[in-house]
Design a protein around this motif. Structure first.
Motif, short mmCIF file in Angstrom:
data_model
loop_
_atom_site.label_atom_id
_atom_site.label_comp_id
_atom_site.label_asym_id
_atom_site.label_seq_id
_atom_site.Cartn_x
_atom_site.Cartn_y
_atom_site.Cartn_z
N SER A 76 -4.47 4.39 4.08
CA SER A 76 -3.87 3.71 2.46
C SER A 76 -3.20 2.43 3.44
N ALA A 94 0.91 -1.36 0.24
CA ALA A 94 0.24 -0.14 0.00
C ALA A 94 0.33 1.54 0.27
N SER A 95 1.68 1.61 0.98
CA SER A 95 3.14 1.94 0.67
C SER A 95 3.21 3.21 -0.47
N GLU A 115 -5.02 10.33 5.86
CA GLU A 115 -4.98 9.10 4.49
C GLU A 115 -3.80 8.11 4.66
N THR A 116 -2.45 8.94 4.53
CA THR A 116 -1.20 8.55 4.65
C THR A 116 -1.29 6.78 5.23
N TYR A 169 -4.83 0.89 -1.07
CA TYR A 169 -4.75 2.73 -1.47
C TYR A 169 -5.91 2.60 -2.57
N ARG A 214 2.09 2.70 -3.46
CA ARG A 214 1.66 2.26 -4.26
C ARG A 214 1.23 3.84 -3.81
N ALA A 215 1.07 4.32 -2.77
CA ALA A 215 0.81 6.20 -2.70
C ALA A 215 2.36 6.77 -2.66
N ARG A 233 0.88 13.62 0.41
CA ARG A 233 -0.41 13.55 1.15
C ARG A 233 -0.97 13.92 2.47
N SER A 284 -7.56 5.85 -5.09
CA SER A 284 -7.69 6.55 -5.72
C SER A 284 -8.20 6.68 -6.69
N ASN A 298 -5.45 0.47 -7.38
CA ASN A 298 -6.04 0.46 -5.77
C ASN A 298 -5.71 -0.54 -4.96
N CYS A 318 5.44 9.54 0.68
CA CYS A 318 4.09 10.10 1.04
C CYS A 318 3.75 11.24 1.42
#
Length: 436
Positions: free
Chosen positions: A273, A75-76, A269-270, A278, A78-79, A265, A280, A290, A259
């Protein structure tokens, strides 16, 4: 007879869930109570059964922690734009005639970075399938190349849970296993590259390579080399033999900072995620990026825990002993891997996931193969790559679904066939030389 009935009921529940579309987790829960009932019938108390289950889960506690870290890691990445940059760069170097080879290599590279076939299939695999559609390339062939590449890293990446699981089950050092796994994969990897290169040339492709991925991702991310830092860090730490959990924690922290500072970000939100995955708001980006998050690993963790409980009950009750005795007798006539391979196929077909199949195969074959390092190689070259070839196994079904590839793509998973066949050939040859 009771043992056959018990295992048969387990298989029946699995097939029921598969044909009705019910979550396989229900069949695993049913099987847990089924095996507990068998243990009670054999005279074991609830306390003994519970202790066996707790001890089995304790053995894989490290795996559970790593799985949760992988959820946060994917996830991190992705973000922070790490995966976005890798995907956008990949889209610039794939052409129609080299598309299948490029798909295999790019998915192998990404899976080596993130150590998960699911994450690779959902990102790089999805991009490659989309590009295959644009170039009129067979989706079955493209899907086979993608899933082959996805399981290249799943088998031997330092951040792969299956690599860690095998090391934990066989009580071996993962960092000592990886160089051997890489060496043994050279010939199958080359064979797969040649196969995909030839298939790519034979494809009557039209159009040009998909472009514009960089522009698409630039709507939501600041690109550049900064987002690559988390990926670079985890590999450098792996080379330095830093513990997997620590290496992943450092990578997550770096992605977290990127992030906030580089991608601007919000903190909430971070954090959201990393826990829930994550998301979008851009429809095109969401299809590719996602996902991830600790929550995404909860079901997998549940499956692994149930699987380990089965292992404890099997060991306590001796439910699989009759089959184990037949395996040992077969091993006296055949090369060890010639016995381990069909056991792996059966275990994968029954369990529908890599985790339980790995535990069952090791438990059935540990008296046949007493060398733990060799057992680790056999499990990696057998169970781990056989699981995605079973159509109803989540190891293959989930990646194919996330990529949007048809089920027939499994027939084009060259690497998944070449690896166990190469191991079988070399093992039989070695046994033959020893006899002479």
């Amino acid at each position: 007879m009771l043992e056959v009935l018990t295992v048969g009921s387990f298989c029946a529940s699995l097939f029921y869930c598969l044909f009705t579309g019910t979550s396989i987790l229900y069949a695993l829960i049913f099987a847990f109570f089924l095996f507990c009932g068998y243990a009670l019938y054999r005279g074991f108390s609830l306390q003994e059964i519970g202790r066996a289950c707790r001890q089995s889960i304790a053995k894989i506690s490290n795996i559970i922690i790593v799985m949760l870290l992988i959820g946060a890691l994917t996830a991190s990445w992705r973000a922070s734009g790490t995966i976005a940059y890798l995907v956008s760069y990949a889209s610039e170097i794939i052409s129609p005639s080299w598309s299948l080879l490029g798909t295999f290599i790019l998915n192998a590279a990404l899976s080596s970075l993130i150590g998960t076939s699911f994450g690779t299939a959902a990102t790089m695999g999805a991009i490659c399938i989309a590009m295959a559609q644009a170039m009129d390339i067979s989706l079955a062939l493209a899907g086979g190349a993608a899933i082959s590449g996805a399981f290249f890293g799943d088998r031997c990446s330092p951040v792969s849970t299956s690599t860690l699981l095998v090391a934990e089950v066989t009580h071996t050092d993962m960092y000592k296993n990886i160089p051997k796994l890489m060496k043994d994969s050279i010939v199958p990897f080359v064979i797969s590259c040649v196969a995909y290169l030839v298939m790519g040339w034979l494809q009557s492709a039209s159009g040009s390579a998909a472009a514009g991925a960089g522009e698409l991702f630039s709507r939501e991310f600041r690109m550049g080399l900064i987002p690559l830092i988390p990926a670079a860090a985890i590999f450098i730490l792996a080379i330095c033999k830093v513990e997997v959990k620590k290496a992943m924690a450092v990578s997550i922290f770096l992605a977290f900072v990127i992030c906030l500072v580089y991608q601007h970000r919000p903190l909430t939100e971070t954090l959201y995620s990393m826990v829930f995955g994550y998301v979008s708001e851009d429809a095109q980006i969401s299809k590719m990026l996602n996902g991830g998050g600790i929550q995404s690993m909860i079901k997998v963790v549940a499956v692994v825990c149930l699987s380990s409980c089965y292992s404890g009950i099997f060991e306590k009750t001796g439910l699989l002993l009759p089959l184990q005795e037949k395996i040992i007798k077969a091993g006296e006539k055949l090369a060890p891997f010639a016995v381990v391979l069909p056991v792996s196929v059966i275990a994968c077909a029954v369990s529908c996931n890599q985790s339980l199949a790995t535990l069952v195969t090791e438990q059935l074959c540990n008296k046949l193969v007493t060398d733990q390092e060799k057992m680790a190689m056999y499990l990696e070259d057998g169970t781990i790559v056989i699981a995605p070839l079973i159509p109803w196994s989540i190891a293959g079904a989930v990646p194919l679904a996330s990529m949007g590839a048809p089920g027939t793509a499994l027939f084009a998973g060259c690497y998944l066939y070449a690896l166990p066949l190469w191991r079988l050939i070399t093992d039989c040859f070695t046994r033959g030389k020893q006899k002479v």
